[in-house]
Design a protein around this motif. Sequence first.
Motif, mmCIF file in Angstrom:
data_model
loop_
_atom_site.group_PDB
_atom_site.id
_atom_site.type_symbol
_atom_site.label_atom_id
_atom_site.label_comp_id
_atom_site.label_asym_id
_atom_site.label_seq_id
_atom_site.Cartn_x
_atom_site.Cartn_y
_atom_site.Cartn_z
ATOM 1 N N HIS A 18 0.814 -1.227 0.000
ATOM 2 C CA HIS A 18 0.000 0.000 0.000
ATOM 3 C C HIS A 18 0.846 1.275 0.000
ATOM 4 O O HIS A 18 0.303 2.368 -0.046
ATOM 5 C CB HIS A 18 -0.936 0.002 1.209
ATOM 6 C CG HIS A 18 -1.770 -1.234 1.310
ATOM 7 N ND1 HIS A 18 -2.614 -1.635 0.292
ATOM 8 C CD2 HIS A 18 -1.858 -2.186 2.274
ATOM 9 C CE1 HIS A 18 -3.194 -2.773 0.642
ATOM 10 N NE2 HIS A 18 -2.748 -3.135 1.834
ATOM 11 N N VAL A 19 2.157 1.123 0.088
ATOM 12 C CA VAL A 19 3.041 2.290 0.162
ATOM 13 C C VAL A 19 3.346 2.778 -1.256
ATOM 14 O O VAL A 19 3.832 2.008 -2.087
ATOM 15 C CB VAL A 19 4.365 1.927 0.878
ATOM 16 C CG1 VAL A 19 5.296 3.130 0.934
ATOM 17 C CG2 VAL A 19 4.082 1.395 2.281
ATOM 18 N N PRO A 20 3.062 4.058 -1.553
ATOM 19 C CA PRO A 20 3.346 4.556 -2.905
ATOM 20 C C PRO A 20 4.843 4.551 -3.203
ATOM 21 O O PRO A 20 5.670 4.658 -2.281
ATOM 22 C CB PRO A 20 2.827 6.002 -2.876
ATOM 23 C CG PRO A 20 2.120 6.196 -1.592
ATOM 24 C CD PRO A 20 2.479 5.085 -0.666
ATOM 25 N N ASP A 21 5.193 4.452 -4.491
ATOM 26 C CA ASP A 21 6.599 4.405 -4.909
ATOM 27 C C ASP A 21 7.426 5.518 -4.270
ATOM 28 O O ASP A 21 8.552 5.291 -3.826
ATOM 29 C CB ASP A 21 6.718 4.574 -6.437
ATOM 30 C CG ASP A 21 6.306 3.313 -7.188
ATOM 31 O OD1 ASP A 21 5.878 2.343 -6.538
ATOM 32 O OD2 ASP A 21 6.410 3.328 -8.428
ATOM 33 N N GLU A 22 6.871 6.726 -4.243
ATOM 34 C CA GLU A 22 7.653 7.879 -3.770
ATOM 35 C C GLU A 22 7.941 7.829 -2.271
ATOM 36 O O GLU A 22 8.756 8.612 -1.780
ATOM 37 C CB GLU A 22 6.980 9.202 -4.171
ATOM 38 C CG GLU A 22 5.567 9.410 -3.677
ATOM 39 C CD GLU A 22 4.490 8.813 -4.599
ATOM 40 O OE1 GLU A 22 4.807 7.925 -5.426
ATOM 41 O OE2 GLU A 22 3.324 9.227 -4.456
ATOM 42 N N GLU A 23 7.289 6.921 -1.539
ATOM 43 C CA GLU A 23 7.533 6.797 -0.093
ATOM 44 C C GLU A 23 8.429 5.609 0.246
ATOM 45 O O GLU A 23 8.823 5.434 1.402
ATOM 46 C CB GLU A 23 6.206 6.630 0.662
ATOM 47 C CG GLU A 23 5.323 7.863 0.652
ATOM 48 C CD GLU A 23 5.806 8.936 1.630
ATOM 49 O OE1 GLU A 23 6.532 8.609 2.578
ATOM 50 O OE2 GLU A 23 5.461 10.106 1.417
ATOM 51 N N ILE A 24 8.742 4.768 -0.746
ATOM 52 C CA ILE A 24 9.477 3.530 -0.452
ATOM 53 C C ILE A 24 10.876 3.817 0.103
ATOM 54 O O ILE A 24 11.319 3.166 1.061
ATOM 55 C CB ILE A 24 9.577 2.631 -1.715
ATOM 56 C CG1 ILE A 24 8.199 2.069 -2.076
ATOM 57 C CG2 ILE A 24 10.593 1.518 -1.515
ATOM 58 C CD1 ILE A 24 7.727 0.890 -1.250
ATOM 59 N N SER A 25 11.574 4.808 -0.458
ATOM 60 C CA SER A 25 12.943 5.045 0.010
ATOM 61 C C SER A 25 12.930 5.536 1.460
ATOM 62 O O SER A 25 13.818 5.184 2.253
ATOM 63 C CB SER A 25 13.683 6.030 -0.900
ATOM 64 O OG SER A 25 12.993 7.243 -0.940
#
Length: 222
Positions: A127-134
């Motif tokens: 559920h975590v968007p790509d931009e929050e993964i890092s």
Amino acid sequence: METGPDTGGWLDDTRASYDTIADSYADLTRHLLDETPAERSILAMFADMVRARGGGTVADVGCGPGRITAHLRQLGVDAFGIDLSPGMIEAARREHPGVRFDLGSMTDLALAGASMAGLVAWYSLIHVPDEEISRVFAHFRRVLRPGGPLLLSFHVGDESQLKTQGYGGHPMKLFVHRRRPGQMIAWLTEAGFAVETCRTLTSAESKLGGIILARRQVTGWF
Ligand SMILES: C[S@@+](CC[C@H](N)C(=O)[O-])C[C@H]1O[C@@H](n2cnc3c(N)ncnc32)[C@H](O)[C@@H]1O
């Protein structure tokens, strides 16, 4: 609870959705591991890796009703759970009395640096968007001991889908992000992890599942 920036409201939507379905999710998944021997084998491998490094506390992040936390504890691992959804934490405490379950978000893990012997995120990064993964992987790296194992599972694919109901027809409003293993490995490498194992499998839910076992790099540029 401090959960960090949330420009799209995805944390609020994810929390509310899992609050709504917590009890039916617990009912539907309580015995799921009995049907997934490949998942059990990699969880056993992870437990061995934790023990081989002298044991210690392991965080199951996005624990839901705590089925993976409890399984790891049966394997002799000192695991506890963390979840964004108060409903899920309530269900986990009810399902597994006496086990520690904390409310919190993987976007802002309230754990001390290098305090975890291992970390698991089992179908919770979906559920975590790509931009929050890092940001999430930076937290995982910060809280893990050098060399500590990280075990992830996720849905394999390219697309992101809005899920509007589930687990018995209950209303939900959240995105499910499928990812290519190569993309996950690239993100992990950038974040300071060394990937040791990557598998794809058909899970009990008949969806293509991806599993990655990595370690926090002992040395490096961080
Ligand atoms: C598909 S469920 C998986 C639950 C459990 N790991 C299992 O395998 O049964 C996803 C879980 O991740 C949690 N979650 C989603 N985003 C989260 C976040 N930012 N921080 C912590 N937990 C989160 C949800 O509340 C939900 O309980």
